[in-house]
Every structure is written in C-alpha cells, then in structure tokens.
Write a protein that holds these residues in place. Structure first.
Motif, PDB file in Angstrom:
ATOM      1  N   PHE A 119      66.313 -15.056  81.971  1.00  0.00           N
ATOM      2  CA  PHE A 119      65.090 -15.846  81.843  1.00  0.00           C
ATOM      3  C   PHE A 119      63.837 -14.974  81.761  1.00  0.00           C
ATOM      4  CE2 PHE A 119      68.124 -18.602  84.164  1.00  0.00           C
ATOM      5  CZ  PHE A 119      68.253 -19.593  83.212  1.00  0.00           C
ATOM      6  N   GLY A 120      63.997 -13.718  81.467  1.00  0.00           N
ATOM      7  CA  GLY A 120      62.854 -12.863  81.219  1.00  0.00           C
ATOM      8  C   GLY A 120      62.327 -12.172  82.463  1.00  0.00           C
ATOM      9  N   ASP A 121      61.062 -11.757  82.380  1.00  0.00           N
ATOM     10  CA  ASP A 121      60.466 -10.979  83.470  1.00  0.00           C
ATOM     11  C   ASP A 121      60.419 -11.764  84.781  1.00  0.00           C
ATOM     12  OD1 ASP A 121      60.077  -8.767  81.880  1.00  0.00           O
ATOM     13  OD2 ASP A 121      58.048  -9.331  81.292  1.00  0.00           O
ATOM     14  N   ARG A 122      60.146 -13.064  84.705  1.00  0.00           N
ATOM     15  CA  ARG A 122      60.068 -13.847  85.943  1.00  0.00           C
ATOM     16  C   ARG A 122      61.436 -13.978  86.592  1.00  0.00           C
ATOM     17  NH1 ARG A 122      56.438 -18.769  85.352  1.00  0.00           N
ATOM     18  NH2 ARG A 122      54.969 -17.039  85.554  1.00  0.00           N
ATOM     19  N   GLY A 123      62.454 -14.252  85.804  1.00  0.00           N
ATOM     20  CA  GLY A 123      63.797 -14.327  86.360  1.00  0.00           C
ATOM     21  C   GLY A 123      64.230 -13.008  86.955  1.00  0.00           C
TER      22      GLY A 123
END
Length: 784
Positions: A119-123
């Motif tokens: 899910f990208g940088d946040r994940g």
C-alpha cells in the motif's frame, strides 16, 4: 573576510555534494532531536530508565519509518502510527508470558507488516512501526502492569517526533528540492574541476584522473535522479517540473560530453564514451602537439577555469557583472568564427565549453528568472531566445506491480518468505537464548527490507554480520569506559544514533556497526550488560541472516540472475522507447514526451545497477561473470547517455530555427528498434528456461510475442542483430555532404552512430549473433 567566506563556501559545497539535499544530515538531526527531546521530558517526569529506553526507541522508529514527501501525508501517517504502536506494545506485553502463542502472533504480525508494504509509503511506515514496537516490548520485557507507563512513553515519543518533524527541523518537498539543486550545482563544479585535472594530467596519472572522472559523473547522475524524484512534490505545476527537469538533463549531458571532448582533445584519437563508464577501459593514446595547439590548450585551460567559476557562482542570487562577462565570453564559442585556430578536436572542446555555459545559463533562468540583461552579447541574447522558445513549447505541451495478484505480487512473496524465515529464527534463537532470541528475528526481518533477489539478501546479511562483529568490539570498549554514568551513556547513544542514520544510505555495514555499539550502551543503562550478551548478539545475527537466506532460497526464490535479466529487459525496453521516439521526432515524426521516457530509462538503469551488486561484489567467486556484468552495465550507461542526448536534441526540433528534421533518419530508427527487439527476445528466451513460478513478473511468452510482433511489422523476423554502414555514410548516400564538425547535425549523427554501435556491442555479452544481412543464427551463450 572575503577569503574566509570563500573557504566556508568551498567547504559547504564539498559537504553539500557529498550529501545531496542534506537528506542524511536532516534525517540524523531529526531522529537525534526526537530522542533527545523525549528523554528530556521523560526524565523530568521521573520515568524509569527502562521506559526511557522504550521512549527513545519509539521516538527513533516514529521518525525514520515515515518517508512520505508531503507534510500532510506525514502528519496523517504519524497520527495513525500511535494507535498502531499502542496495539503492538499491548499485544507484546500480553503475549510475552505465553511462548507458543506469542511466537505465532509475532510471525502473523511479521507477515502483516511485510504485506502492507503493497500500500505504498504509508503501509510500509505502519508495518515498520508495528513490528519495531512489538520488538521493543520484547526488548524491555513489557508486562501488563507496566502498560500505562509505556503508553505515556510512546505518546510522548510520538509527540516529540511530530515537534521535530513539523516545527524544529521541518522538511518540505520544496526545501528538499532546493537543496538537491544546490547539490547538483556543487557536483557539477566538482566534475568541471576534475576535467581541468584531466587536461593537465601526466600520462602516468591519467588512469587515476579518469577514475575520478567516472566517479564524479556517477555522482552527478545520482543527483539528477534525486531531483527527478523530488519534482512532483517540490514544484507548483507540471510545467515548472518539466522545465527544471529539462534544464538539469541539459546540464548533465553538456558537462559529461565536455569530459569526452577534453579526453579526445588531449589524445591522438577520438575517445570512446565507454571509457567514462567502464573501469579499466582502454585509454586513447596521447597526441603529439604543435606550438599553435599548445597556445590553444593554454587558452582552453583558462576557459575551463572560467566555466568552473560560472558553475560555482550559479548558487548566488546576483551573479555580478564580472561573472556575466565570463558567461558571455564562453557562450561566444558556440559561434564558429570565435573558435581559436587549432585542430578539430581542440575546437570541439571549445564548443563543448560553450554548450556547457549555455546549460548553466539555462539552469539560472529556470531557478532565478531572467535577471539583468543589460550586459548581454548577441550570442547570449540568442541563447536566451532559444530557452524562451523551449519554455513556450513545454507550456503547451504495460503491466504494473498493482496489476499483479497473489504470489505474483512481490510484497506477498516477500511477506511469506520473511514469515517463514522468522519462524526458523525463533526456533533457532530459542536454542541460543530464551531471553534474547528476538535478535535473530530482527536480523531476518531487516535483510528482507529493500531487497529483491536471493543475492541481494545474501550480500545484505553478510554486511550486517560484519558490522555486528565490529560493533561488538566497540560496544565492549564503550560500555567499559562509560560504566554506569547514565547521562554520558545517553549522550553517546545519541551520537551513535546520528552516525547510524548518517551512514545508512552509504554503507549498511557501517550502520550495523553503530547499531551494535549503541546496544552495548543500552544494555549498560538497563544493567544487563556483559560480554556474553554482546557475543550472543553476533550469534543471533548470524542465525537470523542464515534463516533469511534459507527462506529466500527455498520459498518462492527470486534468483539473482533471473532478477537481473528481468531488469535488463526493462532497461532495453525503455532504451528502445527513448531511442526510437527521439529518432522518429528527428526525422519529422510527431512530438512526444521524451523527458518522461528518458526519466523512466534512468530509473530502470538505476534498478539494474542495484540488482547487479551481488554479481559485482568483490567476494563473488565468479570473476568472469563479474566482468561481464560490469561491462554490460557500462555499455548500457553509454547507450543511455547517447539516447538522452538524442532526446534532448529531438525536443528542440518542433520549434527550433537551427535544427531541422531529416526524414532519412527514419531508417536508423527501424534498425535500432529491430536490434533492441532481438536483444529483448533473446533475454526473454533465456529467462523463460528457468522455473516460471519463481519469476512473479510479466509472462515471458507475452513479452516475446510483443517483441517479435514489432519486428514482424518491419519485416525483420530474424533473430540476429543487423549492422550496416555508418550513419554518416548512409546520409551521404542521399546526396548531402558530410556535416561540419560541431554542428547540431554532426552531433546528432555522432550520437546516433555511438548508440547504434553500443546496441550492437550488447550482442557479445548477451550471446546474440550479428550479421550484415537479414539472416543469422543466435549463439547459445546465456544472458548476463
């Protein structure tokens, strides 16, 4: 006063060039500041040393885990990280007494922390926080009764991280981009300084200077890539981003080309671009000089120093009248009548200085606006008008990771691998120590971070073990020197943490060294220090690295050669797209976004370079393969340089008065596309012979069919590379004479010929046959 200022500026430029964007410095200051502020508040609240250590570790995690570019996104992730940390530490405290259930829960948590990276940088940030805080609960032996105090420590740690991130050491995309631009300027100045050394170098020092030149070119390209990555968040609109990207690309190409021209000017033969990218490449023989050329070379040396001054003053808001006159003088070398009397090679070097000065002017216009135009000469006015035309033009102007599902998704495979490796690490770690088995799990976790193949995991595990062994020695010495002086120990911990974050992007072994040395001090603070504990740290680290490697080899393995072949296909595809689109535009075709294509090529080539690190590592036993990998990457870097140069020139065609399209170049585009399609199909043939379930990428048949389909449309279904007469001689056949040296047409032809030769040169390391006709036979040698 002026001398002191120049010295400070020179020292700061050196540091800025070594740390582009000051990213390492800011990361270290922000992390150390968060930890220091947390420790200060916790000490005022009379919190126990154990929970102070927990707060310090939480502050560190909440600071380094968040990598998003926009401030708003960082704030949201940090806010979500606190409840994630509460849940993780609660789970750890409740399950610590229950060995089997706790171990199973830890493995599930590890799987989830690795899986959410999709899910990208946040994940990635939330997964990192969840894992590290659970690890923290094991490290401080958290219990249910101690949770309220731990909650308070975590809340203060996250609050201090927010204060440092958003108030005391703020980091915005705009500031990062501005510092990256300054680093690009500093690295450009360093490259020009090395080029001055190149012109003066004695024959016995030439190899050393060329090695420095290669290093400076690579560092300049790294800064350009970092600027490209920061453009989206650091600029107000797409037009500004495209403008700055083009100016940076122009400067990089012009300064790199100048080095090649200088090497040719001091030699008796034309230098090969490959020399600037391949270590130990053959150097051109020195040339014999005549008296007139000695005068021209002295003048060339003077103008190189003037160019260095021009680049150095690029960061100043007001360039000054003297600098403006220097700029005007250098720009005059773009005009034939201003060139000194010398050989064509030396005249080409003066032209290169003129083009480099033009690129510096373009950077200044993009960064500071038009400025004072009162001292402009006709050549400077012409350069400004060219940039204005480009600005107006810019103003008017397959399968992805998200498409994959199941085990084809890289994050899913990595989550299963790290979970299996962690299970093995837990079992083995319990045999070594029932109290500190979690160090093996931590090592298994970190060796999977930012790796994509078995070879990368092996190299990372080896570096972590080396750093840990050396760090244990330092930890023993520091712990013995500090003893039980709490304040001194905490200060040294902060120093080591800063060093850890400052060196992390440069050397993973150094980072592991500082982490382990810091742990020796933390154990002293927790009154659990002993030499046996630090030796156990080495054993657990070795065990964790071994478990990670075993999991990577046995469970859905992505072999290094397969990974590099996949990356090679991507690079060849991007090279084909840039080269054929640029040639099409140069031959009168429709305008396309060549800037983004060139950016994708650079990114893919950077990924390939990282993927080949296990193959080119000094300890690799396959010496022949290491040489092949280095040669292949250097050749691709050379091809990419010429493709970027063609793209930069092709973008000027639609609105330039000095560059006209030539339909005869279309035939070159067809041959380039055919040859690159043959190379792509060959690498895919080799890749398809390996086990399909370990790939997790695009289906080989689809890629091969697409490549052969393109070849079939051009009537070139054969599987051999085609070589034909040189580009220049092919154009002569159309009835035109040879273009004069230094003209735009001559430069385009030179880049086309070098690119054509470079693509043909890829046949040998990849094992593809070359023929002058349409038929050929492919050799059976494997891809690199």
């Amino acid at each position: 006063m002026g001398t002191a200022r120049r010295i400070r500026t020179r020292v700061w430029d050196r540091y800025s060039a070594s740390d582009p964007g000051l990213l390492r410095l800011m990361a270290g200051l922000r992390t150390v500041g968060s930890i220091g502020l947390t420790l200060l508040i916790l000490s005022l609240l009379d919190i126990s040393v154990t929970h102070m250590v927990a707060g310090a570790m939480a502050a560190m995690v909440s600071t380094f885990a968040i990598r998003e570019k926009r401030v708003r996104d960082q704030a949201v992730t940090l806010a979500l990280g606190l409840p994630t940390a509460f849940a993780s530490v609660s789970l750890g405290a409740l399950l610590n007494p229950h060995i089997v259930i706790g171990d199973i829960a830890f493995i599930v948590l590890i799987f989830g922390a690795a899986y959410v990276r999709r899910f990208g940088d946040r994940g990635s940030a939330l997964g990192m926080i969840g894992f590290q805080i659970y690890f923290l609960s094991l490290f401080v032996h958290a219990t249910g009764s101690g949770l309220p105090s731990l909650y308070l420590s975590l809340a203060i740690a996250f609050a201090c991280s927010a204060v440092m991130r958003f108030a005391l050491v703020p980091e915005t995309p705009e500031r990062t981009l501005d510092r990256l631009r300054q680093a690009f300027r500093a690295r450009t100045a360093q490259l020009v300084a090395t080029q001055i050394e190149l012109l003066d170098a004695e024959p016995e020092r030439l190899e050393s200077v060329i090695a420095d030149l290669r290093k400076d070119i690579a560092r300049l390209h790294e800064a350009a890539l970092m600027i490209q990555g920061a453009l989206d968040g650091g600029t107000d609109d797409e037009t500004t981003a495209a403008l700055l990207q083009r100016r940076v690309a122009d400067a990089e190409i012009a300064v790199e080309r100048l080095g090649l021209l200088l090497l040719t000017a001091r030699s008796g033969e034309r230098a090969d671009t490959l020399t600037l990218h391949l270590p130990n490449a053959p150097l051109p023989a020195p040339a014999r000089r005549v008296p007139d050329e000695d005068d021209a070379l002295r003048k060339l040396r003077t103008e190189l120093r003037a160019l260095h001054l021009l680049v150095t003053r690029l960061g100043a808001g007001d360039p000054g009248t003297a600098v403006a006159r220097v700029r005007n003088r250098l720009l005059a070398y773009r005009d034939e009548e201003n060139l000194p009397s010398a050989s064509l090679a030396v005249q080409d070097a003066f032209r290169g200085i003129g083009e480099a000065a033009r690129s510096v002017l373009g950077l200044r216009l993009a960064l500071d606006g038009p400025g004072d135009e009162s001292d402009d000469t006709p050549e400077t006015i012409r350069s400004r008008e060219e940039f204005e035309a480009e600005d107006l033009a810019l103003a008017g102007e397959g399968e992805t990771e998200q498409d994959r599902t199941g085990l084809k998704r890289r994050t899913t495979r990595a989550a299963i691998q790290v979970s299996a490796g962690s299970g093995l690490a837990i079992l083995g770690g319990e045999f070594l120590s029932t109290q500190r088995w979690y160090w093996a799990v931590l090592t298994c976790w970190v060796v999977f971070l930012n790796t994509s193949s078995t070879g990368e995991i092996l190299v990372k595990g080896y570096r972590r073990l080396i750093g840990t062994v050396c760090g244990v020695v330092a930890g023993v010495l520091l712990a013995g020197a500090v003893g039980h002086h709490t304040v001194t120990a905490f200060v040294l911990v902060l120093v080591l943490i800063f060093a850890m974050f400052f060196t992390a992007p440069v050397s993973y072994a150094l980072m592991s060294f500082f982490v382990t040395a810091m742990l020796g001090l933390l154990y002293s603070l927790l009154h659990t220090y002993s030499v046996h504990v630090l030796v156990l740290r080495i054993e657990e680290t070795a065990l964790g690295a071994a478990c990670g490697i075993i999991a990577a080899v046995l469970i859905f393995p992505v072999h290094t050669d397969l990974r590099t072949d996949e990356q090679l296909v991507t690079v060849l595809e991007r090279l084909r797209d840039v080269a054929t689109s640029a040639v099409a535009q140069l031959s009168g075709g429709p305008a396309v976004d060549l800037l983004d294509m060139a950016r994708e090529l650079d990114t893919a080539l950077d990924d390939l370079r990282r993927s080949t690190h296990p193959l080119t590592h000094p300890v690799t036993p396959l010496r022949g393969r290491r040489r092949t990998a280095r040669y292949l990457v250097a050749l691709l870097e050379t091809c990419a340089y010429h493709a970027r140069s063609l793209a930069a020139t092709a973008e000027l065609v639609p609105y330039s008065t000095s560059i006209a399209a030539d339909p005869r170049l279309a035939a070159v585009g067809v041959r380039l596309e055919h040859n690159l399609d043959v190379l792509i199909a060959h690498v895919e043939d080799v890749t398809d012979e390996r086990p399909r379930d370990s790939r997790g990428g695009k289906d080989a048949d689809d890629i091969k069919d697409a490549a052969r389909g393109r070849a079939a449309r051009h009537g070139t279904v054969d599987d051999a590379l085609r070589t034909e007469p040189s580009i220049a001689s092919m154009l002569e056949g159309g009835g035109s004479g040879v273009p004069r040296s230094g003209s735009v047409t001559f430069r385009v032809l030179r880049h086309l010929q070098r690119l054509d030769e470079g693509v043909a040169g890829l046949a040998r390391p990849l094992g593809v046959s070359v023929t002058a006709g349409r038929a050929g036979r492919k050799s059976g040698r494997p891809a690199a």
